[in-house]
Design a protein around this motif. Structure first.
Motif, PDB file in Angstrom:
ATOM      1  N   PRO A  32       0.778  -1.122  -0.047  1.00 12.67           N
ATOM      2  CA  PRO A  32      -0.005   0.001  -0.168  1.00 12.67           C
ATOM      3  C   PRO A  32       0.752   1.426   0.176  1.00 12.67           C
ATOM      4  CG  PRO A  32      -0.804  -1.586   1.370  1.00 12.67           C
ATOM      5  CD  PRO A  32       0.548  -2.196   1.034  1.00 12.67           C
ATOM      6  N   HIS A  33       2.019   1.242   0.596  1.00 14.92           N
ATOM      7  CA  HIS A  33       2.700   2.538   0.639  1.00 14.92           C
ATOM      8  C   HIS A  33       3.497   2.740  -0.652  1.00 14.92           C
ATOM      9  CE1 HIS A  33       5.712  -0.973   1.181  1.00 14.92           C
ATOM     10  NE2 HIS A  33       6.453  -0.106   0.697  1.00 14.92           N
ATOM     11  N   ASP A  34       3.640   1.770  -1.388  1.00 10.28           N
ATOM     12  CA  ASP A  34       4.133   1.916  -2.878  1.00 10.28           C
ATOM     13  C   ASP A  34       3.017   2.709  -3.760  1.00 10.28           C
ATOM     14  OD1 ASP A  34       6.723   0.712  -2.670  1.00 10.28           O
ATOM     15  OD2 ASP A  34       5.784  -1.203  -2.537  1.00 10.28           O
ATOM     16  N   ARG A  35       1.709   2.265  -3.548  1.00  5.03           N
ATOM     17  CA  ARG A  35       0.768   2.807  -4.249  1.00  5.03           C
ATOM     18  C   ARG A  35       0.499   4.330  -3.890  1.00  5.03           C
ATOM     19  NH1 ARG A  35      -1.370  -2.588  -3.825  1.00  5.03           N
ATOM     20  NH2 ARG A  35      -2.261  -2.147  -1.628  1.00  5.03           N
ATOM     21  N   ARG A  36       0.775   4.692  -2.702  1.00  6.73           N
ATOM     22  CA  ARG A  36       0.585   6.018  -2.086  1.00  6.73           C
ATOM     23  C   ARG A  36       1.925   6.830  -2.741  1.00  6.73           C
ATOM     24  NH1 ARG A  36      -0.844   3.414   2.558  1.00  6.73           N
ATOM     25  NH2 ARG A  36       1.266   3.260   3.484  1.00  6.73           N
ATOM     26  N   TRP A  37       3.055   6.055  -2.702  1.00  7.85           N
ATOM     27  CA  TRP A  37       3.976   6.840  -3.382  1.00  7.85           C
ATOM     28  C   TRP A  37       3.979   7.255  -4.792  1.00  7.85           C
ATOM     29  CZ3 TRP A  37       7.681   6.955  -7.132  1.00  7.85           C
ATOM     30  CH2 TRP A  37       8.956   7.532  -6.772  1.00  7.85           C
ATOM     31  N   ARG A  90       3.028  15.569  -0.714  1.00 10.71           N
ATOM     32  CA  ARG A  90       3.098  14.889   0.356  1.00 10.71           C
ATOM     33  C   ARG A  90       4.217  14.039   0.752  1.00 10.71           C
ATOM     34  NH1 ARG A  90      -3.098  12.382   0.145  1.00 10.71           N
ATOM     35  NH2 ARG A  90      -4.425  14.217   0.332  1.00 10.71           N
ATOM     36  N   ARG A 109       6.773  10.955   0.690  1.00  8.68           N
ATOM     37  CA  ARG A 109       6.668   9.865   0.048  1.00  8.68           C
ATOM     38  C   ARG A 109       7.466   8.738   0.767  1.00  8.68           C
ATOM     39  NH1 ARG A 109       8.241  12.099  -5.992  1.00  8.68           N
ATOM     40  NH2 ARG A 109       6.574  13.712  -5.984  1.00  8.68           N
ATOM     41  N   ARG A 124       1.051   7.322  -6.359  1.00  7.69           N
ATOM     42  CA  ARG A 124       0.013   8.583  -6.564  1.00  7.69           C
ATOM     43  C   ARG A 124       0.518   9.816  -6.265  1.00  7.69           C
ATOM     44  NH1 ARG A 124      -2.988   6.714  -2.659  1.00  7.69           N
ATOM     45  NH2 ARG A 124      -3.914   5.265  -4.081  1.00  7.69           N
ATOM     46  N   SER A 125       1.567   9.989  -5.225  1.00  4.43           N
ATOM     47  CA  SER A 125       1.818  11.177  -4.791  1.00  4.43           C
ATOM     48  C   SER A 125       2.831  11.635  -5.987  1.00  4.43           C
ATOM     49  CB  SER A 125       2.750  11.253  -3.470  1.00  4.43           C
ATOM     50  OG  SER A 125       3.534  12.380  -3.168  1.00  4.43           O
TER      51      SER A 125
END
Length: 237
Positions: free
Chosen positions: A104-109, A119, A121, A111-112
């Protein structure tokens, strides 16, 4: 040895103060760095020889087309060798597993990075961009090798297959050249990342900013190791 209040004798262990964290942390082993260098060398030879074959200006300046073709063919065959040799390294295998995991943190990275929302990363040892690059370049190398075989050994496939292989090979090679240029540019913009690949270690502040989850993992391991060291009883005469 120390005496505790109310104790009739010395305790079995001394209290060791916690050491200050080092300014630099180990990121890559020597084996990993050599795999990266060997892979970059082989890939570089393959790309440069391809450029000489397809750009008239370079072809005219270099000449000796048959030799360039031979260099290109054999460098293409050698592409997987550094990675296969690196599998002997436990650290390299561990990094391959990290590159193949997408959380999930990779998807947020991603997206950012794509939206540039400003935000922070958060990333593990490898960020999502590095994981996408590693997967794409590996797949591209395999396709280039496969299509290159049909172009090299023309008797293996009928003419339509060879024509299609040539089309895919040429355009994918162009895409690889563009992506590699981006990869090198990103490396040039990050001196600490280059230092990590060159020396094996990076600054702790850089690691916390760019790969915070990985640094937290290392610090937890160091703390557990330190607790085990402090918990060992001293030998007494």
């Amino acid at each position: 040895m120390t005496r505790m209040p109310g104790s009739a004798g010395p305790t079995d262990a001394t209290t060791t103060p916690r050491a200050e964290p080092a300014a630099r942390v180990r990121r890559f082993t020597r084996a990993e760095r050599w795999v990266h260098r060997a892979n970059a060398l082989v890939f570089g030879v393959c790309v440069l020889s391809a450029a000489v074959l397809y750009l008239p200006q370079l072809a005219e300046a270099v000449g000796r087309r048959e030799l360039v073709v031979t260099v290109h063919e054999y460098s293409g065959v050698l592409l997987p060798v550094p990675v296969l040799a690196g599998l002997a390294s436990r650290a390299f295998r561990a990094d391959l597993r990290r590159l193949n995991r997408f959380g999930p943190h990779d998807r947020r990275w991603l997206r950012s990075a794509l939206t540039r929302d400003g935000r922070p990363r958060t990333a593990g040892k490898f960020n999502a961009g590095q994981k996408v690059y590693a997967g794409w370049i590996t797949g591209a190398a395999l396709v280039l090798m496969g299509t290159g075989v049909f172009m090299w050994f023309t008797h293996l496939a009928p003419l339509p297959v060879r024509v299609g292989s040539t089309f895919v090979h040429d355009w994918l090679a162009l895409a690889v050249g563009i992506v590699l240029t981006g990869h090198v540019t990103m490396a040039l913009l990050d001196p600490e990342a280059r230092r990590g690949m060159r020396t094996g270690s990076v600054g702790r502040s850089w690691a916390r900013r760019e790969h915070g989850l990985w640094l937290e993992e290392l610090e937890e391991l160091d703390e557990l190791e330190g607790d085990r060291e402090r918990g060992r009883p001293l030998d007494h005469q």
